[in-house]
Design a protein around this motif. Structure first.
Motif, PDB file in Angstrom:
ATOM      1  N   ALA A 167      21.253  86.941   6.096  1.00 28.71           N
ATOM      2  CA  ALA A 167      20.623  85.901   5.190  1.00 28.71           C
ATOM      3  C   ALA A 167      21.329  84.717   5.182  1.00 28.71           C
ATOM      4  O   ALA A 167      20.680  83.266   5.526  1.00 28.71           O
ATOM      5  N   ALA A 168      22.534  84.542   5.127  1.00 27.14           N
ATOM      6  CA  ALA A 168      23.250  83.519   5.125  1.00 27.14           C
ATOM      7  C   ALA A 168      23.338  82.718   6.568  1.00 27.14           C
ATOM      8  O   ALA A 168      23.166  81.518   6.707  1.00 27.14           O
ATOM      9  N   LYS A 169      23.450  83.547   7.471  1.00 31.93           N
ATOM     10  CA  LYS A 169      23.325  82.945   8.962  1.00 31.93           C
ATOM     11  C   LYS A 169      22.137  82.359   9.099  1.00 31.93           C
ATOM     12  O   LYS A 169      21.971  81.197   9.654  1.00 31.93           O
ATOM     13  N   ALA A 170      20.676  82.987   8.664  1.00 30.29           N
ATOM     14  CA  ALA A 170      19.515  82.502   8.668  1.00 30.29           C
ATOM     15  C   ALA A 170      19.425  80.997   8.044  1.00 30.29           C
ATOM     16  O   ALA A 170      18.675  80.099   8.728  1.00 30.29           O
ATOM     17  N   ILE A 171      19.937  80.823   6.768  1.00 30.74           N
ATOM     18  CA  ILE A 171      19.711  79.868   5.863  1.00 30.74           C
ATOM     19  C   ILE A 171      20.972  78.622   6.192  1.00 30.74           C
ATOM     20  O   ILE A 171      20.614  77.526   5.593  1.00 30.74           O
ATOM     21  N   GLY A 172      21.607  78.870   7.039  1.00 33.85           N
ATOM     22  CA  GLY A 172      22.840  78.153   7.274  1.00 33.85           C
ATOM     23  C   GLY A 172      23.941  77.942   6.335  1.00 33.85           C
ATOM     24  O   GLY A 172      24.494  76.706   5.949  1.00 33.85           O
ATOM     25  N   THR A 173      24.056  79.077   5.284  1.00 35.29           N
ATOM     26  CA  THR A 173      25.293  78.939   4.372  1.00 35.29           C
ATOM     27  C   THR A 173      26.115  79.916   4.754  1.00 35.29           C
ATOM     28  O   THR A 173      26.174  80.740   5.486  1.00 35.29           O
ATOM     29  N   SER A 174      27.318  79.857   3.886  1.00 30.16           N
ATOM     30  CA  SER A 174      28.081  80.999   3.804  1.00 30.16           C
ATOM     31  C   SER A 174      27.928  82.140   3.460  1.00 30.16           C
ATOM     32  O   SER A 174      26.872  81.998   2.383  1.00 30.16           O
TER      33      SER A 174
END
Length: 247
Positions: free
Chosen positions: A216-223
């Motif tokens: 999820a973090a990778k998909a939404i661009g957060t850590s």
């Protein structure tokens, strides 16, 4: 006979924007100008960066004549004003000197009773506030990690460690040691149900289901760390965990 000269003082730094305060101590002999010193607490420092030092003012509450007197005076003011637990203060622990200030304290029973009173009824800062479903679930999870120290219940080891001025490591050791029978976990260690903060936890974000927090973090661009914090924050109601694990 020479006049007795004060060693230091207890002060209260006030945020003129929102009224929040910080109680601390300072010695007159400090290298930096004591007149300009506002405090170095973690949350206070962050607040000064946010609002600017010009929006803070310091008031001297009382002077002390020895280092020992100054340390005891600081603890007394923080305790009397409930500065650690109150949302009106930036303080996060009972003293700035570090170490365990509770176990061998001669005022231990007085402190224990006062903290117990501070955590109950209208003295609790959450008293009377409506509880959201997320808050209720968070409380349930927190209760599974609650600890009971000398008859006082804390919602987590971290909270207890901060209140008692010791490391979480030492707190954990005492909870597992037979030498401290009055230090207990609300739920035995092997029965604790924890939120899945592991990156493999299945989550739903903005209506989209992800197989893991990491994905999820990778998909939404957060850590991953930021995503976990949002899952625990009421400001992000569309961030939900879909699985938990038992340890």
């Amino acid at each position: 006979m020479a006049e007795k000269v004060p060693y230091g003082f207890i002060y209260e730094t006030i945020n003129k924007v929102n009224g929040k305060k910080y109680i601390g101590k300072c010695i007159y002999a400090r290298q930096n100008d004591w007149k300009k010193y506002l405090g170095s607490g973690l949350y206070l420092t962050r607040a000064m960066k946010k609002y600017g030092k010009e929006n803070f003012e310091k008031v001297i509450l009382e002077e002390a004549y020895t280092d020992e007197e100054l340390n005891a005076m600081e603890e007394r003011y923080i305790l009397e004003r409930n500065a650690v637990l109150s949302p009106d203060y930036y303080n996060i622990k009972m003293t700035s000197i570090g170490g365990d200030i509770f176990t061998t304290n001669p005022r231990k029973e007085e402190i224990r009773l006062m903290r117990k009173s501070q955590m109950s009824g209208t003295s609790n800062h959450q008293y009377g506030k409506p509880k959201t479903e997320r808050m209720i679930n968070s409380v349930k999870a927190a209760n599974n990690r609650a600890v009971l120290i000398e008859g006082i219940e804390y919602k987590s080891q971290t909270e207890a460690a901060k209140a008692l001025g010791m490391s979480v490591t030492k707190m954990s050791y005492r909870l597992d040691s037979d030498n401290f029978p009055d230090w207990k976990r609300a739920v035995p260690k092997n029965q604790i149900v924890k939120k899945m903060n592991n990156p493999t936890c299945k989550v739903e974000i903005d209506g989209v289901v992800y197989a893991s927090i990491k994905e999820a973090a990778k998909a939404i661009g957060t850590s991953t760390a930021t995503t976990i914090r949002r899952l625990d924050n009421d400001k992000f109601p569309t961030y939900k965990r879909l699985s938990e694990r038992i340890r």
